[in-house]
Design an enzyme around this catalytic site. Structure first.
Site, PDB file in Angstrom:
ATOM      1  N   GLN A  81       0.810  -1.211   0.000  1.00  0.00           N
ATOM      2  CA  GLN A  81       0.000   0.000   0.000  1.00  0.00           C
ATOM      3  C   GLN A  81       0.852   1.274   0.000  1.00  0.00           C
ATOM      4  OE1 GLN A  81      -2.830  -1.650   3.315  1.00  0.00           O
ATOM      5  NE2 GLN A  81      -3.879   0.039   2.298  1.00  0.00           N
ATOM      6  N   ASP A 239      -2.327  -4.790  -0.127  1.00  0.00           N
ATOM      7  CA  ASP A 239      -1.973  -6.088   0.455  1.00  0.00           C
ATOM      8  C   ASP A 239      -2.832  -6.481   1.652  1.00  0.00           C
ATOM      9  OD1 ASP A 239      -0.831  -4.108   2.046  1.00  0.00           O
ATOM     10  OD2 ASP A 239       1.210  -4.885   1.901  1.00  0.00           O
TER      11      ASP A 239
END
Length: 481
Positions: A81, A239
Site C-alpha cells: 500500500q 496487500d
C-alpha cells in the site's frame, strides 16, 4: 498432480521485497503452481524501489508457474500500500517509487493535517489522519523537494495499480488501495477534489476507481507473459485488503499480520473515523471497511536485533526487566516518524536472549495497543486472534502474542494469503461470487488454535511507562548521515 476441478486463476502478491504468483484452482482453492522473484529497496533515510523491478519480478514469478499460468482464465494483483509511483507520458517511471515505510514526508503530513482543518476533519473526511506513510504526504514531499519530477509526471499510481496497468493498458485502482492515499474520501467514495487542489495534483493523473467485482480489463498483447489472450484482470487491491479477502474473515474477527510491517485489522460494516490517527479508516475490497493500525517495525526489526546479537531469531530467554523499543525505521504506531530504537533497563546479568525477547515484546506491544481501537464494540474480545504473515509460524512470535494479549491465537495453515486473496478476487470474476465467500469455501482460515495464557500485565505496563517517559527522546529527529 491431479487435474483441476474448476478454472484456474492467478493471484499476485507484490510486496516490499519480492513478488509472488500463485496459480489456484477456483473450485477448490488448491495451489497448482507458484513462483517468486525478489526486488530491491534502498536503505538510509528513504525507502525507494524501481517499479520496473516489480514488473520484471512478476514476469519471472509467472514464468516459474509454467503451463498452469497459461491456462489461467483470470488474474488479480495485491500490492504493497501507499507507495507513490510517478509515470511520464510513455508510462515509464519518472523516479523510483517512494514506499510506505519512507518517513521523510513526516513534516508534510503534519502540515497537511493542520492546513485542512485538523485531525478530526481529516478522519471524518477520508477516514484517516495523514502520516508519513500516506501517498498524499509523499506527493507533498516530492513537490517540495523534487519539483522537476512533479512537472514530468503524467500519471500517478499505487504499486498494485502500476502492475495492473502494465497487464491491461488501463489505469485502474480499487477502493481498498485508494483509501490509503489520503486523497480519496471515505464519505463520498470518490477522489476529494479539495485535497487534490490543495496539493496541486490534477485528478486527471489518477486512475479510475473500479467497483468491487468489476473487470478491470484483459491481458493485452505484446508482453512476454504466459497468459492466453483475453485473460480477465480483476481490479486488485492493497496487500492488507487482499489478505482479508484471502482469509474470508467475517466482521469483527481480529487479524494480526506479522511481516516487514505489523498490522492489526478487522472487517467492519461501519465506516471508521479515528481522530487520534491510530486507526486508519481503510475501505476493504468488497464494499465494507477495514479499520487498521500499522507499525513500521515488525519482523525485519526483530530479525535485525537478532543479527546484531548473533542469535537465531528463536533464541529468546524469559525473565527480563529490560525494555527495547525496536523503532529502527521511525514508527507509525505510535506516530513517531523521527524515532530510533531505544533500550532501557540493561543490567550486568541481562542476557542476549533476554534482549531479543524484549525486542519481540516491544514490537507486539505497539500492535496490541491499537487492537481495541480497531475492533467494533460488538466484537468478542475472547475470540481467537488470527495470526498471519511471515512471523506467524515463529514460536517466539506466537508465544509473545499470546502472553501479551491474553487471547487464544489461531494460525491459518494456508500460506501466501495476499496472493490467495487476489486469486479469490480473480475467481469471483468467473463465478460471480463474493471473493470472501470464495475464500471461505476454500477454508483458508483453517488452522490450529493455541490456547490463551495469562496476560503479562507487568510487561505491558513497563513498556508503556518507558514509552511515555522517553517521549521527548523519541520525538527528537535522529541524524541519519
Amino acid at each position: 498432480m491431479s487435474a483441476a476441478e474448476g478454472p484456474l486463476v492467478v493471484g499476485v502478491d507484490s510486496s516490499t521485497q519480492s513478488t509472488k504468483a500463485l496459480v489456484v484452482d477456483a473450485a477448490t482453492g488448491r495451489v497448482v503452481a507458484g513462483g517468486q522473484a525478489s526486488h530491491t529497496v534502498t536503505s538510509g533515510a528513504g525507502r525507494e524501489s524501481d517499479p520496473r523491478q516489480w514488473w520484471d519480478a512478476l514476469r519471472e514469478a509467472l514464468h516459474q508457474c509454467g503451463e498452469p499460468a497459461h491456462e489461467a482464465a483470470a488474474v488479480a494483483v495485491g500490492g504493497q500500500q501507499h507507495g507513490l509511483v510517478t509515470l511520464d507520458g510513455r508510462g515509464e517511471p519518472v523516479r523510483p517509487a517512494l514506499l510506505w515505510n519512507d518517513v521523510r514526508s513526516a513534516p508534510q503530513a503534519g502540515r497537511l493535517t493542520e492546513e485542512l482543518g485538523g485531525a478530526k476533519v481529516w478522519a471524518e473526511r477520508t477516514g484517516s489522519v495523514p502520516t508519513a506513510s500516506f501517498t498524499v504526504s509523499k506527493w507533498a514531499w516530492l513537490a517540495e523537494h523534487e519539483p522537476e519530477a512533479v512537472r514530468a509526471t503524467k500519471a500517478v499510481r499505487l504499486p498494485h495499480d502500476y502492475l495492473t496497468e502494465r497487464l491491461t493498458g488501463e489505469g485502474t485502482t480499487d477502493r481498498g488501495d485508494a483509501s490509503g492515499t489520503g486523497w480519496w474520501s471515505s464519505g463520498t467514495e470518490a477522489y476529494d477534489e479539495e485535497i487534490l487542489a490543495h496539493v496541486s495534483l490534477d485528478p486527471a493523473l489518477l486512475p479510475r476507481v473500479a467497483r468491487p467485482g468489476e473487470i478491470a480489463g484483459t491481458v493485452r498483447d505484446g508482453h512476454d507473459l504466459p497468459f492466453s489472450k483475453g485473460t480477465l484482470v480483476a481490479p486488485g487491491t492493497g496487500d492488507n485488503a487482499a489478505a482479508a479477502l484471502g482469509l474470508g474473515v467475517p466482521p469483527g474477527v481480529a487479524v494480526m499480520s506479522l511481516g516487514t510491517s505489523g498490522t492489526v485489522y478487522a472487517v467492519s460494516r461501519r465506516r471508521p473515523a479515528d481522530p487520534t490517527g491510530t486507526v486508519a479508516g481503510f475501505a476493504d475490497a468488497r464494499g465494507d471497511w477495514l479499520p487498521l493500525a500499522c507499525t513500521l517495525n515488525c519482523t525485519l526489526a526483530v530479525d535485525r536485533v537478532a543479527t546484531l546479537l548473533g542469535l537465531d531469531r528463536e533464541a529468546v530467554e524469559p525473565g527480563t526487566a529490560v525494555t527495547l523499543l525496536p523503532f529502527l525505521d521511525g514508527e507509525r504506531t505510535p506516530n513517531l516518524p523521527n524515532a530510533s530504537g531505544l533500550l532501557h533497563g540493561l543490567r550486568h546479568d541481562t542476557t542476549a536472549g533476554q534482549l531479543l525477547q524484549a525486542a519481540y515484546d516491544g514490537a507486539v506491544h505497539s500492535l496490541l495497543g491499537a487492537l481495541d481501537l480497531v475492533l467494533d464494540e460488538d466484537a468478542d474480545p475472547s475470540a481467537p486472534l488470527l495470526l498471519i504473515g511471515g512471523g506467524a509460524r515463529g514460536t517466539a512470535w506466537q508465544h509473545t502474542v499470546r502472553r501479551l494479549s491474553g487471547r487464544p491465537v489461531q494460525v491459518p495453515e494456508a500460506r501466501e494469503l495476499v496472493a490467495l486473496g487476489a486469486a479469490a478476487q480473480a475467481a469471483g470474476l468467473l463465478t460471480g461470487e463474493d471473493p470472501a465467500a470464495v475464500a471461505r469455501r476454500w477454508d483458508t482460515a483453517a488452522g490450529p488454535v493455541l490456547d490463551a495464557v495469562e496476560r503479562d500485565e507487568e510487561t505491558l505496563a513497563r513498556i508503556a511507562g518507558v514509552l511515555s517517559d522517553a517521549a521527548p527522546l523519541l520525538e527528537r529527529p535522529t541524524r541519519t548521515d
